[in-house]
Design an enzyme around this catalytic site. Structure first.
Site, mmCIF file in Angstrom:
data_model
loop_
_atom_site.group_PDB
_atom_site.id
_atom_site.type_symbol
_atom_site.label_atom_id
_atom_site.label_comp_id
_atom_site.label_asym_id
_atom_site.label_seq_id
_atom_site.Cartn_x
_atom_site.Cartn_y
_atom_site.Cartn_z
ATOM 1 N N ALA B 132 0.890 -0.841 0.380
ATOM 2 C CA ALA B 132 -0.157 -0.300 0.145
ATOM 3 C C ALA B 132 0.967 1.521 -0.173
ATOM 4 C CB ALA B 132 -1.216 0.012 1.682
ATOM 5 N N GLU B 367 5.983 10.552 0.206
ATOM 6 C CA GLU B 367 4.857 11.529 -0.263
ATOM 7 C C GLU B 367 4.521 12.103 -0.781
ATOM 8 O OE1 GLU B 367 5.507 15.394 2.894
ATOM 9 O OE2 GLU B 367 7.355 13.357 3.660
#
Lengths: 261, 384
Positions: B132, B367
């Protein structure tokens, strides 16, 4: 509860190129970043340590142009309580005697001073005589070149370190101290200190406010004159010596030739 | 050459001066040594904490500095310019405080936030898992409610400060994946000392070698239920909001890194002589340097624009994604060109630019990869 005055000076950052004005050979303050002199940060640190050990109050005193407020704010953000800023166009180019007189007059406005702490010499002028002159003018004992300071009630003890050696000095308060680079490691301001600094009182004074005769200060009244100034020549390649087993001798011969040993 | 900045207040100027001083005296001289040794500079973060730099954009009520994002990001840029590991670490810490600061109850904030913002605790943000990454909603670390606590099982991946941090803002699955992907994920503020929580061996990375990155393993780790931030199911929303602000941090860090590379290239090009003159005199070099400066200053303008929108309470997600995309790509290009300017010297470890080049790669990835940033930008365009 000592009442301490710390002398601070704004100087060109030693990281930037420092120059003199071509017209009058005074410091070119515009050509470099201006910072609180590092030796003054140490003086402030020492004052704060004394204050933290026994309470008291720390006043920073700065003689310098308007932009020196940045240096004053730095000292306040480190933790000093208040400031006096003597700013006057007529002070431009003042020599050490005139500077000491102005500082002495400004210290006279602080009630009940126990200690005056200065750096042993500023990194721009490097005269190193203002603390001694100031002690003379104030009629206080001078304990200069201190690498350690201990305040004990109404006396102060100092380890004075010069090239001649170490001397232990003791004097009654009030006294003038100047500190060397070995005295301490100055703290950084904190963001809280920065925010607190803007609320701390700064008294701005002129030469006239201090009752100093304008005829005693400034470049025109200085006891010394700079006739000529030239930038430092660029570093040359130096002398290369190959060590063929006699390297030590060659280095010694070179140093003897330079009259260094 | 320090960046010329237009700052809103005298306090902001003093704050930037403080950041520069710490960067110059305490960070820059140690960066190469720590990065070479792969050593995490924990004590540098303690210094940042002592100086009040660990909670800059958060409310004074909870111990923060309450400075605008416009100012906080420029502090971050200065820190990253001296040492990327510390800049990224500061950005990650700030992001890891976001969930509690913006979504915690007053009681929770009173209890934990001051130590995170004005103490010297260090935070980590645990969202990604091995399967994920870009698809964050696919996370499978499970938190099962058992009385007054959650029992957490699973493994978080790519955790910056993994094993070094004092707290982990952790996204966990409290119920099965929903069809719209929004539900089922919750946010827990996990203490590092929680029994059952451990860090795997640190990743062996290409760059940012001083910054520890590790998997965090939860084996029936029992986390008190009052450490749930927001309601059950709010986790993904909180995570994405944190990331929007975090991306601005990464943009600022990347601009700082690129600035450091330009400064190094500029200094070298002035000194290095070939064909009887400094190489900066050659158009081939000066055009490279001009392009580097143009990339840096436009990236800086972009993150500042996004930050000012955020400070005014305007939507800034598109601008944050553009800033992250533009600044990290600029840093990659600028650091690569800095190596080119230094030539053979630039390829050696005797000069910092090869390290800067390695450090510039990961901001294009973490990020939200720059491909994800394009998805965010395009989605915002479609909505408009």
């Amino acid at each position: 509860m000592p009442n301490i005055v710390v002398l601070v000076k704004q100087v060109p950052d030693t990281y930037s190129e420092r120059k003199l004005n071509e017209s009058d050979h005074t410091l070119d303050r515009e050509s470099a970043d201006a910072v609180l002199d590092e030796i003054n940060e140490r003086a402030v640190e020492e004052a704060l340590k004394i204050k933290e050990a026994s309470e008291g109050e720390v006043t920073v005193l700065c003689v310098g142009p308007d932009r020196a407020t940045d240096a004053i704010r730095k000292a306040l953000s480190m933790g000093a309580d208040k400031a006096i800023h003597v700013s006057d166009e007529s002070l431009h180019g003042s020599d050490m005697v005139a500077t000491a007189k102005v500082i002495a007059a400004a210290i006279g406005r602080v009630e009940g001073v126990d200690l005056v702490i200065a750096g042993n010499e500023a990194s721009d002028g490097r005269g190193g005589a203002v603390p001694a002159m100031l002690a003379e003018l104030l009629g206080m004992p001078q304990l200069t070149h201190a690498r350690q300071v201990t305040v004990d009630g109404s006396t102060v003890q100092v380890d004075r370190e010069t090239e001649e050696g170490l001397t232990h000095l003791e004097a009654g308060l009030p006294a003038v101290i100047s500190v060397t680079e070995k005295i301490n490691e100055p703290r950084y301001p904190s963001f809280k200190g920065i925010m607190a600094a803007k609320k701390k009182p700064v008294e701005t004074l002129t030469v006239a406010d201090l009752g100093v005769d304008a005829g005693e200060v400034g470049l025109a009244n200085a006891w010394s004159t700079v006739l000529e100034a030239a930038p430092k020549p660029p570093r040359t390649a130096g002398q290369r010596v190959d060590d063929e087993g006699d390297g030590g001798t060659k280095i010694a011969e070179y140093l003897v030739g330079q009259k260094l040993i | 050459m320090p960046a010329e900045r237009l700052l809103p207040t005298t306090e902001a100027e003093d704050l930037i001066a403080l950041a520069r001083e710490i960067a110059r005296e305490e960070l820059a001289p140690h960066a190469a040594e720590y990065e070479e040794a792969g050593r995490f500079p924990r004590e540098k973060f303690r210094l940042l904490g002592k100086s009040g730099l660990l909670g800059l954009p958060y409310s004074e009520r909870w111990g923060g500095g309450e400075v605008p994002y416009e100012v906080y990001l420029q502090v971050l840029e200065e820190i990253a310019s001296a040492w990327m590991t510390v800049g990224v670490g500061l950005s990650v810490h700030t992001m890891s405080c976001f969930a509690l600061a913006h979504h915690g109850t007053d009681e929770q904030r009173e209890r934990w936030l001051p130590a995170m913002l004005e103490g010297d605790l260090l935070g980590a943000y645990a969202l990604s898992e091995t399967h994920a990454g870009s698809d964050a909603a696919a996370l499978s670390t499970r938190a099962r409610r058992d009385g007054d606590s959650y029992v957490v099982t699973g493994t978080k991946a790519w955790t910056t400060h993994g094993g070094e941090a004092d707290f982990y803002t952790t996204m966990v699955r409290t119920s099965d994946r929903t069809t719209d992907d929004t539900g089922g994920i919750s946010c827990l503020l996990v203490d590092a000392d929680t029994p059952g929580l451990s860090a795997a061996a640190p990743e062996r990375k290409m760059g940012l070698t001083g910054s520890t990155t590790a998997q965090m393993i939860f084996e029936d780790a029992r986390v008190a239920a009052d450490r749930l931030i927001g309601a059950e199911g709010d986790g993904l929303r909180i995570a994405l909001a944190s990331l929007s602000s975090g991306r601005l941090g990464i943009a600022a860090c990347s601009v700082g890194l690129a600035q450091a590379a330009l400064d190094e290239a500029l200094a070298y090009a002035r000194e290095r002589r070939q064909f009887g003159q400094p190489i900066i005199q050659f158009q081939g070099i000066e055009f490279l340097l001009a392009d580097m400066a143009a990339a840096i200053e436009s990236a800086r303008a972009m993150y500042l624009d996004a930050a000012r929108r955020r400070d005014r309470g305007l939507p800034f997600h598109r601008q944050a994604s553009i800033a992250k995309l533009v600044a990290t790509d600029a840093a990659m290009k600028v650091t690569t060109d800095a190596v080119q300017v230094l030539g053979g010297a630039g390829y050696t470890r005797d000069f910092p630019v090869e390290r800067y080049m390695r450090e510039a790669k990961v901001p294009q990835i973490f990020e939200g990869t720059n491909q994800i940033q394009r998805i965010v930008i395009a989605r915002e365009l479609r909505k408009a």
